[in-house]
Write an enzyme that holds these catalytic residues in place. Structure first.
Site, PDB file in Angstrom:
ATOM      1  N   HIS A  64       0.816  -1.223   0.000  1.00  0.00           N
ATOM      2  CA  HIS A  64       0.000   0.000   0.000  1.00  0.00           C
ATOM      3  C   HIS A  64       0.852   1.277   0.000  1.00  0.00           C
ATOM      4  O   HIS A  64       0.309   2.363  -0.224  1.00  0.00           O
ATOM      5  CB  HIS A  64      -0.926   0.035   1.212  1.00  0.00           C
TER       6      HIS A  64
ATOM      7  N   ASP B 132      -2.849 -10.789  -2.278  1.00  0.00           N
ATOM      8  CA  ASP B 132      -3.457 -10.231  -1.067  1.00  0.00           C
ATOM      9  C   ASP B 132      -4.895  -9.821  -1.378  1.00  0.00           C
ATOM     10  O   ASP B 132      -5.202  -9.392  -2.494  1.00  0.00           O
ATOM     11  CB  ASP B 132      -2.645  -9.016  -0.625  1.00  0.00           C
TER      12      ASP B 132
ATOM     13  N   HIS C 221      -6.467  -7.272  -0.479  1.00  0.00           N
ATOM     14  CA  HIS C 221      -6.548  -5.834  -0.720  1.00  0.00           C
ATOM     15  C   HIS C 221      -5.705  -5.468  -1.941  1.00  0.00           C
ATOM     16  O   HIS C 221      -4.617  -6.006  -2.139  1.00  0.00           O
ATOM     17  CB  HIS C 221      -6.042  -5.043   0.491  1.00  0.00           C
TER      18      HIS C 221
ATOM     19  N   ASP D 273      -4.785 -12.855   3.497  1.00  0.00           N
ATOM     20  CA  ASP D 273      -6.040 -12.387   4.068  1.00  0.00           C
ATOM     21  C   ASP D 273      -7.250 -12.640   3.178  1.00  0.00           C
ATOM     22  O   ASP D 273      -8.366 -12.257   3.539  1.00  0.00           O
ATOM     23  CB  ASP D 273      -5.955 -10.909   4.447  1.00  0.00           C
TER      24      ASP D 273
END
Length: 335
Positions: free
Chosen positions: A122, A159, A161, A246
């Site tokens: 991120h 991931d 996200h 995740d």
């Protein structure tokens, strides 16, 4: 597998009840303690020059001073402590180590996996966000390109996200291919299917935002129908997996339904794709916030390289995954 690991990454103190805690690395080590063929290797931290290849000098200086002053809340999600500066440099250094090990021929049971923290995908060029300070995979890929060790790198982010930072850093670059499968509509809100890069980088970004509830067959469908042919055309020297866990069906902060076996199947796909394209393969840890599911995910990646044969998925993908795959094939001119 060969795991890049450093105690320095435990010094990034996020406080009580923060999901990105040192316990994540401790859980991974516990899960691997009785596994055959596990090796741990430390690595030098990344230096400022390498970090600055993808991050603005002003941001790097501000982040260092923030940690020297004791840290605190960088934003409402992203927390630093005095030890975070060294941990972030170390985490980026472990990613660089994993990529270099892969390029020197470490494969099969020696395939490298950097298990550092804080995670990185991120972090944008001039800011920290989403638990991330330095973009570890970007530091590794760009550093090796700048050093003349490779011409092209590909990053596949599984991931849950979207790795907005990695995409942002390489969005107009034609020497790094970024691909992500992620949950639609959750943090950070980026990664739409029509985000495919711009300028020289047009066609080198691939986003598959999948709705809540999808699982193994949907991820595998995107890999088989879109990512595999796209990477064949890109002809990369290095494939880095931004390996967050995740999307697991029991992770506490997502609604995707990938099973532990699904991670084995995706690992096997990445190994096959790398071999077919004569590319080096490395793994770098991103998210994963259920300690048991994170531990199981890393362990199943290791077991896959240690000789365990994944169990084939017999389910068919849901319609959204099929539709997104068709749209992506058209946008990336894969048909």
């Amino acid at each position: 597998m060969r795991f890049g690991y450093s105690e320095a990454c435990l010094e990034h103190d996020t406080g009580e009840r923060h999901p990105e805690s040192p316990d994540r690395l401790r859980a991974i080590k516990r899960g691997l303690q009785h596994q055959h063929g596990v090796e741990y290797h430390d690595a030098p931290p990344a230096d400022r020059e390498v970090v600055a290849s993808v991050h603005a000098d002003d941001y790097v200086e501000e982040f260092e001073e923030f940690c020297e002053d004791g840290g605190g809340d960088w934003d409402r999600d992203t927390v630093a402590s005095e030890g975070t500066w060294e941990a972030a440099l170390q985490s980026a250094g472990l990613a660089r180590w994993a990529a270099e090990e892969a390029l020197t021929g470490a494969d099969g049971r020696q395939t490298p996996f950097a298990v550092g923290r804080p995670p990185g995908h991120h972090a944008v060029g001039d800011d920290a966000m989403g638990f991330c300070f330095f973009n570890n995979v970007a530091v590794a890929a760009q550093g090796l390109i700048d050093a003349g060790e490779i011409d092209r790198a590909a990053i596949f982010d599984w991931d849950v996200h979207h790795g907005n930072g990695t995409q942002d850093i390489f969005y107009d670059s034609d020497d790094v291919f970024y691909a992500s499968i992620h949950e639609e509509g959750i943090y950070p809100g980026s990664g739409d299917v029509d985000e495919i890069g711009e300028g020289d980088g047009e066609g080198t970004t691939l986003n598959a935002p999948l709705p809540a509830g999808v699982g193994d067959p949907d991820y595998l469908h995107i890999i088989d129908e879109v990512l595999d042919p796209a990477l064949a055309e890109f002809d990369t020297d290095l494939l880095i997996v931004s390996a967050g866990f995740d999307a697991h069906q029991h992770d506490p902060i997502s609604r995707h339904r990938v099973s532990t076996e699904g991670y084995a199947l995706m690992t096997d796909r990445m190994r096959t794709i790398a071999d077919r394209n004569d590319a080096a393969l490395a793994f770098v840890l991103e998210g994963g916030y259920g300690l048991d599911t994170l531990s199981d995910g890393v362990k199943i990646v290791h077991e896959t390289f240690d000789g365990r044969e994944p169990i084939a998925c017999e389910e068919e993908p849901d319609e959204p995954a099929v539709e997104i795959a068709e749209e992506l094939r058209t946008q990336l001119a894969l048909d």
